[in-house]
Design an enzyme around this catalytic site. Structure first.
Site, mmCIF file in Angstrom:
data_model
loop_
_atom_site.group_PDB
_atom_site.id
_atom_site.type_symbol
_atom_site.label_atom_id
_atom_site.label_comp_id
_atom_site.label_asym_id
_atom_site.label_seq_id
_atom_site.Cartn_x
_atom_site.Cartn_y
_atom_site.Cartn_z
ATOM 1 N N CYS A 130 -22.936 6.386 3.237
ATOM 2 C CA CYS A 130 -24.278 6.284 2.587
ATOM 3 C C CYS A 130 -25.464 6.012 3.783
ATOM 4 C CB CYS A 130 -24.238 4.968 1.409
ATOM 5 S SG CYS A 130 -25.967 4.823 0.804
ATOM 6 N N ASP A 207 -5.987 2.782 9.803
ATOM 7 C CA ASP A 207 -5.696 2.587 11.160
ATOM 8 C C ASP A 207 -5.335 1.303 11.584
ATOM 9 O OD1 ASP A 207 -6.710 5.094 11.772
ATOM 10 O OD2 ASP A 207 -8.510 4.506 12.045
ATOM 11 N N ARG A 342 -3.832 10.145 5.049
ATOM 12 C CA ARG A 342 -4.505 9.182 4.017
ATOM 13 C C ARG A 342 -4.025 9.424 2.722
ATOM 14 N NH1 ARG A 342 -8.839 6.857 5.810
ATOM 15 N NH2 ARG A 342 -9.951 7.997 7.763
ATOM 16 N N ASN A 572 17.229 -10.255 -0.176
ATOM 17 C CA ASN A 572 16.316 -11.191 0.464
ATOM 18 C C ASN A 572 16.656 -12.626 0.161
ATOM 19 O OD1 ASN A 572 14.182 -11.603 2.018
ATOM 20 N ND2 ASN A 572 12.621 -12.088 0.418
ATOM 21 N N GLN A 704 19.598 1.561 -4.649
ATOM 22 C CA GLN A 704 18.753 0.399 -4.175
ATOM 23 C C GLN A 704 19.362 0.044 -2.496
ATOM 24 O OE1 GLN A 704 17.559 -2.641 -7.219
ATOM 25 N NE2 GLN A 704 19.269 -1.529 -7.995
#
Length: 821
Positions: A130, A207, A342, A572, A704
C-alpha cells in the site's frame, strides 16, 4: 467523638475476599483451607477479569506485506479470543489498503466467519502493498475509518515494514485526530472516545528475518515445502549421480537456506550473513570431489537468493553451476524454488504458533495503556514474550546495515544465538575434515532405545560425525541395550551415516529392553570394545535405562562411564525436556489426517469424528493436535474427566450443529481413561447425538511413528547430537584418572533437554523427583497451560488464567537468553 480504638471496633469485619483484593493476606500464615480459598479467589477474579476485559472495546486485525502460512491461524485466534473477552472484532481486508479505503474492506467478524481457515495457507483476509498508507493523507483516511467504527486496538500481522508503518500510525494518532476534528470529519466526542491507539504486531514472514523472535509465522511451513522438494530431488540426483544447486528465498536473511542445509545434509550453503572466503571456488570444488570419493552419488548445494561474496558481489545459482561444470565436469542442475515456498498448508508448528501469538496479542491490546509502547509478540524457546516493536525493528535494520558495510561477524551476532548455533554446527559438519589418525582418541558408543521416532537417524548421524571430527572412535550399537549385551556393536565411519538425515524410523534398530537384567554382559562388552562414553537416543526407556545404569555403578565399575540421553519419542514424555525428537513429525501426521477428516465431515455435514492418538499417558499429542487442527475437545490423562464432562461436550456439539459449522472433531489420548475408551466415547456420542449428528471413529496407530522427519525434527536432532558429543568429549576428559575412565558423579549421567529457552544437561538422578514412574510422564508439563486456549477457541464458556501472560522484555535482554537450538 470516637477514639481510634473505638472506631476500629465499629468497622465492618474485613472478609477474606476484601483482604485478598487489598493484598492483606500477603506474608501472613494461613491455614491450608484458607490458602486454598485465597488461591481460588485470586484465580477466579483473574478469570472473571479476562472475560470482561474487552467489554466496550473494538479490535481490528489485518495482514500486510508478503503472505505467510499460519497467518490465518493468528487471525482466527484474534477474532475468537477477542469475542471471548467481550470485544467487537473487525477484519481489515487487503491490508493497509483496506484500512485506507474503508467501506466493505472493514467488516465485523463473527465466530463462524473464521471457521475452516486454520488449515488454509496464505491469508484469507487478503494482503496488499500500500503506497497510500506511506503518505500522511492515507493515514488520515485510515484514522477516520477506525474512529467512525470505534476501533482503538489494531493487530498487525506482517513483516518489519508493516510493523514500522503501524508504529508511525500510532505515534501520529493524536495529530491525526486533531486534524480530523478541525476539518469536521469527526466530532469532539468521537475524538475523546478514540484518544489513543493500541498497536500489537505479530511477525508473519517466511524468511525468519525479524530480530527478537526465534521463529516468525510461516517459516516452519516454508521449510516443509523446501524439504519436500529437496527429498524428491535427492532421489533423482542419486539415480544420475548429479549435483543440484537449489535456490531458496531469503534476500536479506539466510535462515531458510541454513536450516535446509542442516536438515538435508547439504555439501555447501551460501547465505548473505556469512559470505564465503575469497578462495571459496577452490574450497567448494574440493569439498564436492571429497564427498564423491567417499562413495556419495550426489551433491546438494543450497543458495539463499541474497547470497553474496566478501566484496558484496551477488553469487547466483547459475554462477555456481557453471563453476562446478567447468572445474569438475559434474552433471549439474539448478532448481529455483520461488513462490512454492509461500504456498501450501501451514505446518502444525505454524498453526500453534499463530494461535498462541493471536491469543497473546489480544491480551496485550486490551491490557495496553497510553503509556505502553507498541509491542510485538514473539517466541523465545517455548515461551511467549512481548518486546518493544521499534527495538526489534531497529535491530533487524542493524543486521542489514552491518551486511551492507561488510561487518559480517556483527551481522551474524545480531541474528541471535539460535542462528549462530545453526551456523557453527553447519560449519563443523560441512567444512571440517575428520583427522586421519585417531591416536589418543576416545571411544564413544551410540544407540537407540525404546520405540522408533522420526529424527533418530539424524541424531545418530550428527553424533557420529561430530565424534569423528573430534578425532574419536565412534561405535554404533544395534537393537538398544539388548544389542549392547549381545555385542551387536560395530565401528562407524563418515560414510556409514551418509543420507541418514531424512530417513524415518531407526536404522540402528531399537528395542524397549532395559539394561538391569544384563549388567554382566553389558559390562563385559564395555570392556571388550573399550567403550568410554555412551550416547543414548530414545524415549522414556532411554531415561529409565540411564537411571538403571547409575544404580548399576555400585556393583560394576565398568558402568562408571559418562552417558547422555537425547529424548527421542513421539510421546514427548521424557522428564527434563520440553520437546523430544520425533514429536513434531507425529504432530504433523495427526494434523494432516485431521484436515482430511474435517474436509470429509464438511462435505457430509452433521458428522462428528473421534480420533485416538498415541502418547501413552502423556496428552501432549492430543492437546497440541487439537490446537493445530481446531478440535472441539481433547481428552487426556493429565486432566481427569467424568461422564458429566462427556455430556457437556455432546451438548456443545448439539448446539454447534445448529450453526453453519455442522461438523465436530474430538481427540482422545490412548490412555486418558481406562473406562472411557474410544469405543465407549464413540457409542456415547452415537447414542446422544441420534437424529442430530452421526459419529465416526478413527484410531491413527503406528502411522504416527513413521514417515520422513519434519525439518524441525531433523534440525533439532542434528543440533542435539552435536551438543551431546561435545559434552561427552569434555566429560570423558574430565573423568580420566590413572590411565582409565572413572565417572561416578551424578553429573556424569545426564538428559540433554530443552528447557524454556535453552538446551541444558540435567543429571538423571535429579530428575527422579520430577517423574511419575507409574504413568511414565513428568510431574509438571509446560503445555498444560495451553489447554484453556484450545477450549476457548472451540467456544466453550470456560475461564482463562491471565496470570501466566508474557512479560514485557527488551531485545538486548531477550537476545542474551535466547534459546540455543
Amino acid at each position: 467523638m470516637l477514639t481510634a480504638s473505638n472506631s476500629k471496633k465499629t468497622e465492618k469485619p474485613t472478609t477474606l475476599l476484601e483482604s485478598v483484593r487489598e493484598g492483606k493476606t500477603k506474608g501472613k500464615l494461613l491455614t491450608p483451607k484458607l490458602e486454598r480459598q485465597t488461591e481460588w479467589i485470586m484465580t477466579h477474579e483473574e478469570h472473571h477479569a479476562a472475560k470482561t476485559l474487552g467489554a466496550g472495546k473494538a479490535i481490528a486485525v489485518l495482514t500486510s506485506g508478503g503472505d505467510a502460512q499460519g497467518m490465518n491461524a493468528a487471525v482466527r485466534a484474534v477474532v475468537r479470543v477477542g469475542i471471548y473477552t467481550g470485544a467487537r472484532v473487525f477484519f481489515v481486508h487487503e491490508g493497509y489498503q483496506g484500512l485506507v479505503d474503508g467501506g466493505d474492506n472493514i467488516r465485523e467478524a463473527t465466530w463462524e466467519s473464521v471457521s475452516m481457515m486454520l488449515q488454509l495457507g496464505g491469508t484469507v483476509i487478503g494482503s496488499a502493498r500500500c503506497k497510500d498508507f506511506r503518505e500522511r493523507e492515507g493515514r488520515l483516511r485510515a484514522a477516520h475509518n477506525l474512529v467512525k467504527r470505534g476501533i482503538t486496538n489494531l493487530c498487525v500481522i506482517g513483516g518489519d515494514g508493516s510493523l514500522t508503518g503501524a508504529d508511525t500510525f500510532r505515534s501520529e494518532w493524536s495529530d491525526l485526530l486533531s486534524d480530523l476534528q478541525k476539518s469536521g470529519k469527526i466530532t469532539a466526542e468521537e475524538a475523546a472516545k478514540s484518544r489513543y491507539l493500541n498497536i500489537v504486531g505479530l511477525v508473519g514472514s517466511i524468511d525468519n528475518d525479524f530480530c527478537g523472535t526465534d521463529m516468525t509465522i510461516g517459516t516452519d511451513s516454508a521449510l516443509h515445502r523446501i524439504i519436500e522438494i529437496v527429498d524428491a530431488i535427492t532421489t533423482t540426483a542419486q539415480s544420475h549421480q548429479r549435483t543440484f544447486v537449489l535456490e531458496v528465498m531469503g534476500r536479506h536473511c539466510g535462515y531458510l537456506a541454513l536450516v535446509t542445509s542442516l536438515s538435508c545434509g547439504a555439501d555447501w550453503v551460501f547465505i548473505p550473513e556469512c559470505p564465503p572466503d575469497d578462495d571459496w571456488e577452490e574450497h567448494l570444488c574440493r569439498r564436492l570431489s571429497e564427498t564423491r570419493n567417499r562413495g556419495s552419488r550426489l551433491n546438494i548445494i543450497i543458495v539463499a537468493e541474497g547470497a553474496i561474496d566478501r566484496n558484496g558481489k551477488p553469487i547466483s545459482s547459475e554462477d555456481i553451476k557453471n563453476l562446478v561444470v567447468k572445474r569438475l565436469g559434474y552433471d549439474t542442475r539448478v532448481t529455483v524454488l520461488g513462490h512454492v515456498q509461500r504456498g501450501g498448508t501451514p505446518s502444525a508448528f505454524d498453526r500453534i504458533l499463530g494461535s498462541r501469538m493471536g491469543v497473546e496479542a489480544v491480551m496485550a491490546l486490551l491490557e495496553g495503556t497510553p503509556d505502553t509502547p507498541a509491542c510485538v509478540v514473539s517466541l523465545s524457546g517455548n515461551q511467549a514474550v512481548r518486546l518493544p516493536l521499534m527495538e526489534c525493528v531497529q535491530v533487524t535494520k542493524d543486521v542489514t546495515k552491518a551486511m551492507e558495510e561488510k561487518r559480517f561477524d556483527e551481522a551474524l551476532k545480531l541474528r541471535g544465538r539460535s542462528f549462530m548455533n545453526n551456523w557453527e554446527v553447519y560449519k563443523l559438519l560441512a567444512h571440517v575434515r575428520p583427522p586421519v589418525s585417531k591416536s589418543g582418541s576416545y571411544t564413544v558408543a551410540v544407540m537407540n532405545v525404546g520405540a522408533p521416532a522420526a529424527g533418530m537417524n539424524a541424531a545418530v548421524r550428527s553424533t557420529v560425525r561430530i565424534g569423528l571430527i573430534q578425532g574419536n572412535r565412534v561405535l554404533v550399537v544395534h537393537d538398544g541395550f539388548e544389542g549392547l549385551a549381545k555385542g551387536q556393536i560395530e565401528e562407524a565411519g563418515w560414510s556409514y551415516v551418509g543420507g541418514w538425515t531424512g530417513q524415518g524410523g531407526s536404522k540402528l534398530g531399537t528395542k524397549r529392553t532395559l539394561p538391569k537384567k544384563s549388567f554382566e554382559q553389558i559390562s563385559a562388552n564395555i570392556t571388550k570394545f573399550n567403550i568410554q562414553g555412551l550416547v543414548i537416543i530414545g524415549g522414556f526407556e532411554a531415561y529409565t535405562g540411564g537411571l538403571e545404569l547409575m544404580e548399576g555403578r555400585k556393583q560394576y565399575d565398568e558402568l562408571c562411564i559418562p552417558f547422555v540421553v537425547i529424548p527421542a519419542t513421539v510421546s514427548n514424555n521424557v522428564p527434563g525436556s520440553d520437546f523430544s525428537v520425533g514429536t513434531d513429525t507425529a504432530l504433523n501426521t495427526i494434523c494432516m489426517t485431521c484436515d482430511r477428516i474435517k474436509q470429509s465431515a464438511a462435505g457430509t455435514k452433521r458428522r462428528v469424528f473421534i480420533i485416538e492418538t498415541m502418547g501413552g499417558y502423556c496428552g501432549y499429542l492430543a492437546t497440541m493436535a487439537g490446537l493445530a487442527a481446531g478440535a472441539d475437545a481433547a481428552y487426556i490423562f493429565e486432566e481427569p474427566f467424568t461422564i458429566r464432562d462427556l455430556q457437556v461436550n455432546v451438548e456443545h456439539l448439539v448446539q454447534k450443529m445448529k450453526t453453519t459449522v455442522k461438523r465436530g472433531l474430538v481427540l482422545r489420548n490412548e490412555k486418558c481413561n481406562e473406562n472411557y475408551t474410544t469405543d465407549f466415547i464413540f457409542n456415547l456420542y452415537s447414542e446422544e447425538g441420534k437424529g442430530i449428528f452421526d459419529s465416526r471413529k478413527n484410531v491413527l496407530g503406528h502411522m504416527q511413528q513413521g514417515g520422513s522427519p519434519t525439518p524441525f525434527d531433523r534440525n533439532f536432532a542434528t543440533k542435539m547430537g552435536a551438543k551431546a558429543m561435545n559434552w561427552m568429549s569434555g566429560k570423558i576428559k574430565e573423568s580420566y584418572r590413572n590411565g582409565r575412565i572413572f565417572a561416578n558423579t551424578p553429573d556424569s549421567g545426564c538428559v540433554l533437554g530443552m528447557r524454556k529457552r535453552a538446551l541444558v544437561f540435567q543429571p538423571v538422578a535429579e530428575l527422579k523427583e520430577q517423574t511419575d514412574f507409574e504413568h511414565r510422564i513428568p510431574k509438571e508439563q509446560w503445555w498444560l497451560k495451553l489447554r484453556p486456549i484450545l477450549k476457548i477457541l472451540a467456544k466453550y464458556e470456560i475461564d482463562l488464567d491471565t496470570s501466566e501472560h508474557a512479560h514485557f522484555e527488551h531485545v538486548s535482554r531477550k537476545r542474551s537468553g535466547e534459546a540455543a537450538i
